[in-house]
Design an enzyme around this catalytic site. Structure first.
Site, mmCIF file in Angstrom:
data_model
loop_
_atom_site.group_PDB
_atom_site.id
_atom_site.type_symbol
_atom_site.label_atom_id
_atom_site.label_comp_id
_atom_site.label_asym_id
_atom_site.label_seq_id
_atom_site.Cartn_x
_atom_site.Cartn_y
_atom_site.Cartn_z
ATOM 1 N N ASP A 48 2.380 33.497 21.411
ATOM 2 C CA ASP A 48 3.600 33.057 22.115
ATOM 3 C C ASP A 48 3.353 31.920 23.096
ATOM 4 O OD1 ASP A 48 4.904 35.082 20.727
ATOM 5 O OD2 ASP A 48 4.538 36.542 22.319
ATOM 6 N N LYS A 69 3.801 27.521 20.191
ATOM 7 C CA LYS A 69 3.344 26.787 19.007
ATOM 8 C C LYS A 69 4.512 26.186 18.231
ATOM 9 C CE LYS A 69 1.350 30.665 17.759
ATOM 10 N NZ LYS A 69 1.462 31.467 18.980
ATOM 11 N N GLY A 70 5.580 27.000 18.050
ATOM 12 C CA GLY A 70 6.739 26.525 17.277
ATOM 13 C C GLY A 70 7.315 25.256 17.864
ATOM 14 N N GLY A 130 6.733 34.981 15.824
ATOM 15 C CA GLY A 130 8.085 34.529 16.140
ATOM 16 C C GLY A 130 7.943 33.189 16.834
ATOM 17 N N HIS A 131 8.272 32.106 16.132
ATOM 18 C CA HIS A 131 8.088 30.762 16.676
ATOM 19 C C HIS A 131 9.456 30.161 16.989
ATOM 20 C CE1 HIS A 131 3.853 30.351 14.658
ATOM 21 N NE2 HIS A 131 3.959 31.400 15.458
ATOM 22 N N THR A 132 9.688 29.892 18.286
ATOM 23 C CA THR A 132 11.013 29.460 18.739
ATOM 24 C C THR A 132 11.095 27.945 18.832
ATOM 25 O OG1 THR A 132 10.927 31.433 20.109
ATOM 26 C CG2 THR A 132 12.769 29.935 20.493
ATOM 27 N N THR A 182 3.621 45.044 15.851
ATOM 28 C CA THR A 182 5.028 44.670 15.671
ATOM 29 C C THR A 182 5.684 45.529 14.586
ATOM 30 O OG1 THR A 182 4.446 43.003 14.033
ATOM 31 C CG2 THR A 182 4.570 42.261 16.328
ATOM 32 N N GLN A 205 -0.008 33.784 16.068
ATOM 33 C CA GLN A 205 -0.714 34.622 17.050
ATOM 34 C C GLN A 205 -1.605 33.718 17.927
ATOM 35 O OE1 GLN A 205 -0.861 36.113 13.493
ATOM 36 N NE2 GLN A 205 1.172 36.608 14.214
ATOM 37 N N THR A 225 10.127 41.084 18.648
ATOM 38 C CA THR A 225 10.506 42.479 18.910
ATOM 39 C C THR A 225 11.350 42.648 20.173
ATOM 40 O OG1 THR A 225 8.453 42.790 20.123
ATOM 41 C CG2 THR A 225 8.419 43.380 17.789
ATOM 42 N N ARG A 265 10.345 42.876 23.101
ATOM 43 C CA ARG A 265 9.636 43.640 24.137
ATOM 44 C C ARG A 265 9.311 42.739 25.340
ATOM 45 N NH1 ARG A 265 4.564 45.929 20.801
ATOM 46 N NH2 ARG A 265 4.795 43.885 19.821
ATOM 47 N N LYS A 273 4.867 25.530 29.387
ATOM 48 C CA LYS A 273 5.616 26.315 30.367
ATOM 49 C C LYS A 273 5.168 26.055 31.804
ATOM 50 C CE LYS A 273 7.730 29.973 28.616
ATOM 51 N NZ LYS A 273 8.172 31.178 27.863
HETATM 52 P P1 GDP Z 1 5.121 30.758 19.709
HETATM 53 O O1 GDP Z 1 5.057 32.103 19.086
HETATM 54 O O2 GDP Z 1 3.776 30.266 20.147
HETATM 55 O O3 GDP Z 1 5.824 29.725 18.877
HETATM 56 O O4 GDP Z 1 5.974 30.931 21.050
HETATM 57 P P2 GDP Z 1 7.343 31.784 21.196
HETATM 58 O O5 GDP Z 1 8.442 31.024 20.564
HETATM 59 O O6 GDP Z 1 7.148 33.181 20.784
HETATM 60 O O7 GDP Z 1 7.478 31.825 22.780
HETATM 61 C C1 GDP Z 1 7.540 30.685 23.545
HETATM 62 C C2 GDP Z 1 8.869 30.705 24.322
HETATM 63 O O8 GDP Z 1 8.824 29.758 25.364
HETATM 64 C C3 GDP Z 1 10.063 30.305 23.470
HETATM 65 O O9 GDP Z 1 11.195 30.986 23.921
HETATM 66 C C4 GDP Z 1 10.184 28.808 23.738
HETATM 67 O O10 GDP Z 1 11.508 28.318 23.553
HETATM 68 C C5 GDP Z 1 9.799 28.741 25.179
HETATM 69 N N1 GDP Z 1 9.129 27.505 25.613
HETATM 70 C C6 GDP Z 1 8.266 26.710 24.930
HETATM 71 N N2 GDP Z 1 7.779 25.746 25.732
HETATM 72 C C7 GDP Z 1 8.329 25.928 26.940
HETATM 73 C C8 GDP Z 1 8.189 25.275 28.203
HETATM 74 O O11 GDP Z 1 7.432 24.333 28.373
HETATM 75 N N3 GDP Z 1 8.922 25.774 29.245
HETATM 76 C C9 GDP Z 1 9.754 26.847 29.109
HETATM 77 N N4 GDP Z 1 10.433 27.252 30.175
HETATM 78 N N5 GDP Z 1 9.908 27.486 27.937
HETATM 79 C C10 GDP Z 1 9.193 27.044 26.870
HETATM 80 P P1 IMO Z 2 3.183 34.484 17.559
HETATM 81 O O1 IMO Z 2 2.800 33.722 16.304
HETATM 82 C C1 IMO Z 2 2.300 37.706 20.347
HETATM 83 C C2 IMO Z 2 0.434 41.322 18.711
HETATM 84 C C3 IMO Z 2 1.248 42.584 18.712
HETATM 85 C C4 IMO Z 2 0.147 43.624 18.816
HETATM 86 C C5 IMO Z 2 -0.979 43.018 17.991
HETATM 87 C C6 IMO Z 2 -1.046 43.539 16.565
HETATM 88 O O2 IMO Z 2 4.643 34.534 17.793
HETATM 89 O O3 IMO Z 2 2.391 33.981 18.718
HETATM 90 P P2 IMO Z 2 0.450 43.249 14.388
HETATM 91 O O4 IMO Z 2 1.914 43.379 14.177
HETATM 92 O O5 IMO Z 2 -0.103 41.896 14.064
HETATM 93 O O6 IMO Z 2 -0.329 44.346 13.745
HETATM 94 O O7 IMO Z 2 0.239 43.471 15.978
HETATM 95 O O8 IMO Z 2 -0.737 41.616 17.978
HETATM 96 N N1 IMO Z 2 1.078 40.161 18.048
HETATM 97 C C7 IMO Z 2 1.597 39.119 18.693
HETATM 98 N N2 IMO Z 2 1.735 38.884 20.021
HETATM 99 N N3 IMO Z 2 2.683 36.769 19.463
HETATM 100 C C8 IMO Z 2 2.530 36.972 18.130
HETATM 101 O O9 IMO Z 2 2.769 36.013 17.223
HETATM 102 C C9 IMO Z 2 2.006 38.212 17.699
HETATM 103 N N4 IMO Z 2 1.742 38.749 16.489
HETATM 104 C C10 IMO Z 2 1.169 39.937 16.715
HETATM 105 O O10 IMO Z 2 2.133 42.626 19.807
HETATM 106 O O11 IMO Z 2 -0.305 43.709 20.152
HETATM 107 MG MG MG Z 3 5.926 34.015 19.295
#
Ligand code: GDP
Ligand code: IMO
Ligand code: MG
Length: 421
Positions: free
Chosen positions: A14, A17-18, A41-43, A130, A224, A301, A303, A331
């Protein structure tokens, strides 16, 4: 000159990356996912819209960019179809620029059942999975029992499916005698296979190698993060794939000789979802403030994410394991309004100071350096020369500690909120 770059997470996922893959995808002909599955979950935010992608690569919004779901990915065909449907209802035609590896493994409804039963059996020691069936699907892959995308085109697919399902039920019932597969879910699984068959399923390793030979560029998109890697993460609280740079070669069928940049992305602080050690975790109001300001709730999820200070010992480890050439800090805006910021620069274990990541992170106490915070709102900044001096100090401290340049600083979720240094 053709180049293949990797972008991956350096923490527990998280990192953002997205967002960055979407921003950078204009420089690449292909974006390719190499591991993980719908646990990710890539936002992506742009033009006032928000999308969360789970299996589809984050270059999908640029029509001229081809997107590859590589052999190292595990696919849940039901969730995959939902993602395709969401994109179509937003006006995209993902079938035009999406290719799926015939070698990618399939997540069955019974894999998800196994995932849930395994977590339940672990009780307090649960991973915090997850529950998307990731672990059991990779177990079948390495155990040489798995079903792959290519199998859905074969006449004996149903038989193979039934055989594997029965095997899973035997295991599940040893943990939970009442466990059953929901017939609706099974029905959805079979109907979603038509969607999969209608898409471009091919030997993507040939496509990717041809792209390289033609002088075009590939961006490999990690899922991840390094600390969730099955080899180098906080085992057993990890995912079941190689989230690190080496995973890109195995998960796509490209040679390490072709890899150019390894872009490592990290948050200006740290988060984690699920169980497992997290030395710099803040269980006080500071952690709460980071969670609120950063909207730290899981994209997959929902969470609440655990929050804490930046851990530079762990970051150095991730830089080393991946051979990171460029760091990207995400961030940064979330840290506005703190008087002081703490950075973990060593650990204490049994009264001795550690600068290396030990095998078991549960035993360490973080030691901090303190830097002054900034009070400026960063979210409207568009140029590096607007960065306040305290944030610049924070950046320089990290660069020096990791001996690696920070090439990008993110100040908000939008495409424009990205500063290139
Ligand atoms: P990923 O799994 O690595 O793609 O990241 P996620 O999408 O799970 O979580 C990153 C969250 O932070 C998302 O809701 C993004 O929209 C948000 N985000 C990304 N870059 C920034 C930033 O520089 N500042 C803030 N406030 N939010 C960000
Ligand atoms: P992105 O790509 C954050 C965590 C789960 C759990 C552990 C194992 O969005 O960064 P799994 O379902 O893979 O068996 O869960 O890894 N986990 C993540 N945490 N971002 C993710 O993906 C994750 N994918 C799995 O919360 O602790
Ligand atoms: Mg994510």
């Amino acid at each position: 000159m053709s180049h293949t770059d990797i972008l991956l997470g350096l923490q527990w996922g998280d990192e953002g990356k997205g967002k960055i893959v979407d921003v950078l995808s204009q420089n690449y002909n292909v974006v390719a996912r190499f591991q993980g599955g719908p646990n990710a979950g890539h936002t992506i935010h742009f033009d006032g819209k928000k999308f969360v992608l789970h299996t589809i690569p984050s270059g999908i919004f640029r029509e001229e960019c081809q997107n590859v779901v590589g052999n190292g990915v595990v696919i849940d065909p039901v969730r995959f179809e939902q993602e395709i449907t969401n994109l179509r209802s937003a006006g995209y035609q993902p079938e035009r620029n999406l290719r799926i590896s015939l070698r990618a493994h399939l997540i069955l409804p019974s894999h998800r059942l196994l995932d849930a039963a395994s977590e339940k059996a672990k009780g307090k020691e649960k991973i915090g999975s997850t529950l998307r069936g990731i672990g059991p699907t990779y177990m079948d892959k390495t155990g040489r029992n798995g079903l792959r995308v290519g199998d859905v085109f074969q006449a004996d697919f149903d038989q193979k499916y039934q055989r594997l399902k029965l095997k899973h039920l035997d295991i599940v019932r040893s943990l939970d005698p009442s466990a059953q597969i929901d017939p609706i879910e099974e029905n959805d699984f079979f109907s979603s296979l038509d969607n999969l068959r209608s898409l471009k399923c091919e030997n993507t390793e040939y496509f990717l190698n041809q792209i390289q030979t033609q002088g075009e560029n590939i961006l490999a998109e990690g899922a991840q993060g390094t600390l969730l890697d099955v080899e180098f993460g906080t085992y057993p609280f990890v995912t079941s794939s190689n989230t690190t740079a080496a995973g890109a070669c195995a998960g796509l069928g490209i040679s390490p000789r072709r890899i150019n940049k390894v872009m490592g992305i990290f948050k200006a602080y740290t988060t984690r979802v699920g169980s497992g050690p997290f030395p710099t975790e803040l269980l006080d109001e500071t952690g709460q403030k980071i969670r609120e300001q950063g909207a730290e709730f899981g994209s997959t999820t929902g969470r609440p994410r655990r929050c804490g200070w930046l851990d530079l010992v762990a970051l150095n480890y991730a830089v080393m394991i991946n051979g990171v050439t460029d760091l990207m800090m995400m961030k940064s805006d979330v840290l506005s309004g703190f008087d002081d910021l703490q950075l973990c620069t060593s650990y204490l274990q049994n009264n001795s100071s550690l600068s290396e990541l030990p095998m078991d992170l549960a035993q360490v106490v973080p030691q901090y350096d303190t830097l002054p915070g900034w009070n400026t709102d960063l979210t409207n900044m568009t140029k590096a020369n607007q960065i306040p001096p305290q944030l610049l100090g924070y950046i320089r401290f990290i660069e020096q500690f990791t001996s690696t340049p920070i090439s990008l600083v993110s100040v908000g979720p939008g495409r424009q909120q990205t500063l290139f240094l």
